[in-house]
Design an enzyme around this catalytic site. Structure first.
Site, mmCIF file in Angstrom:
data_model
loop_
_atom_site.group_PDB
_atom_site.id
_atom_site.type_symbol
_atom_site.label_atom_id
_atom_site.label_comp_id
_atom_site.label_asym_id
_atom_site.label_seq_id
_atom_site.Cartn_x
_atom_site.Cartn_y
_atom_site.Cartn_z
ATOM 1 N N GLU A 332 0.851 -1.198 0.000
ATOM 2 C CA GLU A 332 0.000 0.000 0.000
ATOM 3 C C GLU A 332 0.884 1.245 0.000
ATOM 4 O O GLU A 332 1.759 1.390 0.860
ATOM 5 C CB GLU A 332 -0.894 0.032 1.243
ATOM 6 N N CYS A 333 0.649 2.134 -0.933
ATOM 7 C CA CYS A 333 1.307 3.438 -0.999
ATOM 8 C C CYS A 333 2.828 3.288 -0.931
ATOM 9 O O CYS A 333 3.447 2.887 -1.909
ATOM 10 C CB CYS A 333 0.766 4.357 0.093
ATOM 11 N N GLY A 334 3.463 3.581 0.205
ATOM 12 C CA GLY A 334 4.903 3.419 0.290
ATOM 13 C C GLY A 334 5.345 2.002 0.001
ATOM 14 O O GLY A 334 6.374 1.770 -0.652
ATOM 15 N N TYR A 336 3.832 -0.043 -1.956
ATOM 16 C CA TYR A 336 3.675 -0.179 -3.412
ATOM 17 C C TYR A 336 4.918 0.334 -4.127
ATOM 18 O O TYR A 336 5.448 -0.311 -5.051
ATOM 19 C CB TYR A 336 2.433 0.606 -3.820
ATOM 20 N N SER A 432 -0.895 -0.656 -4.699
ATOM 21 C CA SER A 432 -1.660 0.527 -5.070
ATOM 22 C C SER A 432 -1.379 1.630 -4.070
ATOM 23 O O SER A 432 -0.993 1.373 -2.927
ATOM 24 C CB SER A 432 -3.157 0.206 -5.079
#
Length: 440
Positions: A332-334, A336, A432
């Protein structure tokens, strides 16, 4: 997983008319002061915020949880509020301002602090920064208290008072308007917590945090009416049946350190209640995920501040790549960004990442991306099938320079407008910028 729940706990909502009014300082000081007085306090935070709840947890000595009327349905809210069982009092810190929200409703509301306060019956303590006003503070307080669909109103705490005369002027006007004053805090610049992009410097990174919290507690105890605040706490209707999010199964290797810290406590609680075993590991310490794990989950955080260290963490990267050959990995985010080929830091230096996704991201010219998101999965995500509707948010400063894999999801914002960030899926690896909060 459905669970029975009982009465809503007694609590207070700490809110403000605008950012920077002193809401977080009051919240942390009040939580700590109540704990020092012998009470068990359950903290909650409104909206998609990872950073403040970590401070709440340290202040209370008890896990804090997020509540979000846009991204959580009634059953999910009831399940999370049910975590206050055994507490003497709940303290619910609002996000941004009391009534501000999205234009379009989500699962149980539009994301406003006022919606949660009204649903659970927690009266509002309005923090007013009165540094540049006197009697006009009464008009602000009265307007907030009498706004249409206002939650119960406990009173105000005056912050940034300039002296005794300033306090008397405002107290006199509040008394005329029938608005209780529950605290009067003089100007104090040394209590501010250090900040960086995306919010406060994380609680785990502040070695002197307990001392800071004790100073806040002493300040609040000296200048607020603790007994009045305790007596003002109320609760609303009984909680309905609670339902935790459906979790991934089995053993979950979860990255946890200063670079990977943004994971919602209610999700971890849901995983544990479903029988999952959480196996923490630290990429910054060059630890590989447990080889027996069924899933590796890389949360968001600040990999951009540690990109060189992550790129050099061969044990971590080798273990991650080996796991992805046979079992799922999600970022997730970082997380990703770390699954991608390269991460370019703010100085323009490129750092090689895991290379499990065809993704290159950059912080060299940062751009703010922020907002609620609905995701319709186009590929399976651990715990969720293709076509599942998920609720979450996006908050980052990085730019995508290259993304070559098939999309993970079709995303829209809170108003239903398509957004370009789709995430990526390649084999057993998914990622993502979307932060999962709940299933729709």
């Amino acid at each position: 997983m459905t669970i029975p729940t009982g009465a809503a706990p007694r609590g207070l909502t700490i809110a403000a008319p605008a950012s920077g009014a002193g809401k977080t300082t009051l919240t942390l000081g009040l939580i700590r002061a109540l704990v020092r007085a012998g009470l068990t306090v359950q903290p909650f935070k409104n909206g998609p915020d990872y950073i403040d709840p970590a401070f709440h947890a340290v202040a209370a000595g008890r896990q804090a949880f997020n509540l979000d009327s846009w991204a959580m349905g009634e059953a999910a809210l009831s399940a999370v509020v049910g975590m206050a069982e055994g507490a003497d009092l709940t303290i619910f810190e609002g996000s941004m301002w009391l009534y501000d929200a999205t234009e379009s409703p989500g699962l149980s509301g539009q994301g406003a602090t006022s919606e949660i306060a009204r649903r659970f019956g927690w009266p509002v303590v309005l923090v007013l920064d009165v540094a540049a006003q006197a009697q006009s503070a009464g008009a602000v307080a009265r307007g907030f208290a009498q706004y249409p669909d206002a939650p119960p109103f406990a009173g105000v705490v005056l912050n940034n008072l300039g002296g005794a005369r300033h306090e008397v002027m405002i107290r006199t006007e509040m008394a005329r308007l029938g608005i209780p004053v529950l605290g009067a805090l003089p100007r104090r610049s040394d209590l501010a917590l250090p900040e960086r992009h995306l919010g406060l410097v994380q609680a785990a990174e502040q070695a002197d945090l307990h001392a800071r919290l004790d100073r806040m507690a002493a300040f609040v105890a000296d200048h607020a009416d603790l007994n009045g605040l305790i007596l003002a706490a109320k609760s609303g209707p009984p909680l309905g049946p609670g339902r935790w999010p459906d979790p991934p199964a089995g053993r979950i290797a979860l990255a946890r350190d200063a670079a990977f810290s943004f994971v919602y406590p209610h999700l971890i609680e849901a995983w544990r209640r479903a029988g999952a075993e959480i196996l923490p590991f630290s990429p910054l310490s060059d630890e590989a995920p447990d080889a027996t794990a069924d899933l590796v989950w890389l949360p968001g955080g600040y990999p951009e501040l540690h990109a060189g260290q992550i790129a050099a963490a061969e044990t971590f990267l080798t273990g991650l790549r080996r796991h992805a050959q046979a079992k799922p990995v999600h970022g997730e985010c970082g997380g990703y960004m770390v699954l991608g080929e390269a991460l370019i830091d703010a100085d323009g230096h490129s750092h090689q990442m895991a290379g499990l996704l065809g993704l290159v991201t950059s912080f060299e010219r940062p751009q703010m991306v922020l907002g609620y998101r609905r995701a319709e999965l186009l590929a399976p995500l651990p715990g969720h099938r293709i076509g599942a509707q998920l609720m979450g948010h996006e908050f980052h400063l990085s730019r995508v320079l290259r993304q070559t894999d098939p999309p993970l999801a079709r995303l829209t914002d809170a108003e239903g407008n398509p957004v370009p960030e789709t995430g990526s899926a390649r084999g057993l690896v998914t990622g993502s910028f979307f932060h999962l909060i709940s299933a729709a």
